[in-house]
Write a protein that holds these residues in place. Structure first.
Motif, PDB file in Angstrom:
ATOM      1  N   LEU A  47     -43.269 136.119  46.234  1.00 48.83           N
ATOM      2  CA  LEU A  47     -41.988 135.423  46.186  1.00 48.83           C
ATOM      3  C   LEU A  47     -41.482 135.473  44.754  1.00 48.83           C
ATOM      4  CD1 LEU A  47     -39.911 133.640  47.746  1.00 48.83           C
ATOM      5  CD2 LEU A  47     -41.265 131.659  47.009  1.00 48.83           C
ATOM      6  N   ALA A  48     -40.298 136.047  44.582  1.00 48.48           N
ATOM      7  CA  ALA A  48     -39.695 136.178  43.258  1.00 48.48           C
ATOM      8  C   ALA A  48     -38.696 135.053  43.022  1.00 48.48           C
ATOM      9  CB  ALA A  48     -39.002 137.530  43.137  1.00 48.48           C
ATOM     10  N   ALA A  49     -38.538 134.657  41.775  1.00 47.70           N
ATOM     11  CA  ALA A  49     -37.657 133.543  41.423  1.00 47.70           C
ATOM     12  C   ALA A  49     -36.238 133.686  41.978  1.00 47.70           C
ATOM     13  CB  ALA A  49     -37.646 133.342  39.909  1.00 47.70           C
ATOM     14  N   PRO A  50     -35.611 134.869  41.953  1.00 51.21           N
ATOM     15  CA  PRO A  50     -34.257 134.929  42.516  1.00 51.21           C
ATOM     16  C   PRO A  50     -34.206 134.632  44.015  1.00 51.21           C
ATOM     17  CG  PRO A  50     -35.007 137.117  41.878  1.00 51.21           C
ATOM     18  CD  PRO A  50     -35.997 136.128  41.347  1.00 51.21           C
ATOM     19  N   GLN A  51     -35.319 134.799  44.711  1.00 54.42           N
ATOM     20  CA  GLN A  51     -35.349 134.479  46.137  1.00 54.42           C
ATOM     21  C   GLN A  51     -35.232 132.977  46.387  1.00 54.42           C
ATOM     22  OE1 GLN A  51     -38.960 137.122  46.928  1.00 54.42           O
ATOM     23  NE2 GLN A  51     -37.846 137.168  48.884  1.00 54.42           N
ATOM     24  N   VAL A  52     -35.416 132.178  45.339  1.00 58.53           N
ATOM     25  CA  VAL A  52     -35.217 130.741  45.452  1.00 58.53           C
ATOM     26  C   VAL A  52     -34.062 130.290  44.557  1.00 58.53           C
ATOM     27  CG1 VAL A  52     -37.582 130.275  46.198  1.00 58.53           C
ATOM     28  CG2 VAL A  52     -37.032 130.181  43.753  1.00 58.53           C
ATOM     29  N   GLY A  53     -33.228 131.256  44.153  1.00 52.41           N
ATOM     30  CA  GLY A  53     -32.011 130.940  43.413  1.00 52.41           C
ATOM     31  C   GLY A  53     -32.167 130.790  41.919  1.00 52.41           C
ATOM     32  N   VAL A  54     -33.293 131.207  41.357  1.00 56.77           N
ATOM     33  CA  VAL A  54     -33.540 131.079  39.915  1.00 56.77           C
ATOM     34  C   VAL A  54     -33.544 132.471  39.302  1.00 56.77           C
ATOM     35  CG1 VAL A  54     -35.144 130.270  38.141  1.00 56.77           C
ATOM     36  CG2 VAL A  54     -34.873 128.967  40.267  1.00 56.77           C
ATOM     37  N   LEU A  55     -32.631 132.724  38.388  1.00 61.32           N
ATOM     38  CA  LEU A  55     -32.493 134.056  37.798  1.00 61.32           C
ATOM     39  C   LEU A  55     -33.359 134.221  36.554  1.00 61.32           C
ATOM     40  CD1 LEU A  55     -28.698 134.649  38.395  1.00 61.32           C
ATOM     41  CD2 LEU A  55     -30.637 135.724  39.557  1.00 61.32           C
TER      42      LEU A  55
END
Length: 182
Positions: A47-55
């Motif tokens: 799970l990558a940070a942009p997948q939870v809305g964090v760039l």
């Protein structure tokens, strides 16, 4: 805990390149903890940070018995060997498509505390490291497919129960947010 709801295909955040992490602080550790919980709940591999809305350039992974995080990753490929097989994404739930990836990878980056880290992976771990690093560059695994596979994948996505072709309305918050460029 930080809200780490997984963003679905079509959300513009999934196509944006991330900024390098510069603060290896409590907020980063809290984000990673929440992402690990989400990854476990969703039964995914990464799970990558942009997948939870964090760039921010950070991801978490659970592959076999190996569990960890990688911050500001850079990938190197020790050879030209490839693998071709099914790949999925939590941002496209329930869908798997054959995707060509490199068989072997060396991922270098940092721990949550800012210490240098190196992960050497082959097979599924190599696939995961490449997939999650792509997310940090705004690249989806669909972009790695040939034209015919991508066409078939897009048809399956459009038929998926979770898919919406309504454009997402993105509202800018007036408040400072974790993960934003400074």
């Amino acid at each position: 805990m930080i809200d780490t709801s997984v963003r679905l295909f079509g959300d513009p955040v999934l196509r944006q390149p991330c900024s390098p992490v510069v603060d290896f602080d409590r907020e980063l550790a809290k984000l990673a903890k929440s992402m690990h919980a989400t990854l476990a709940r969703e039964e995914g591999a990464g799970l990558a940070a942009p997948q939870v809305g964090v760039l921010q350039r950070m991801f978490v992974f659970h592959v076999d018995r190996l569990r960890g995080e990688l911050v500001n990753p850079v990938l190197e490929f020790p050879d030209e060997e490839e693998q071709d097989g099914p790949e999925g994404c939590l941002s496209m739930p329930g869908l798997y498509f054959d995707t060509i990836r490199r068989q072997n990878v060396v991922a270098r980056g940092f721990s949550l505390k800012g210490d240098p880290v190196q992960i050497v992976g082959s097979g599924f771990l190599a696939r995961c490291l490449q997939h999650e690093t792509d997310h940090l560059d705004g690249v989806l695994f669909l972009d790695r497919m040939d034209r015919e596979r991508k066409r078939e994948a897009m048809l399956a996505i459009r038929r998926a129960e979770w898919f919406s072709d309504e454009p997402l309305r993105v509202k800018e918050s007036p408040h400072p947010m974790f993960g934003r460029n400074r």
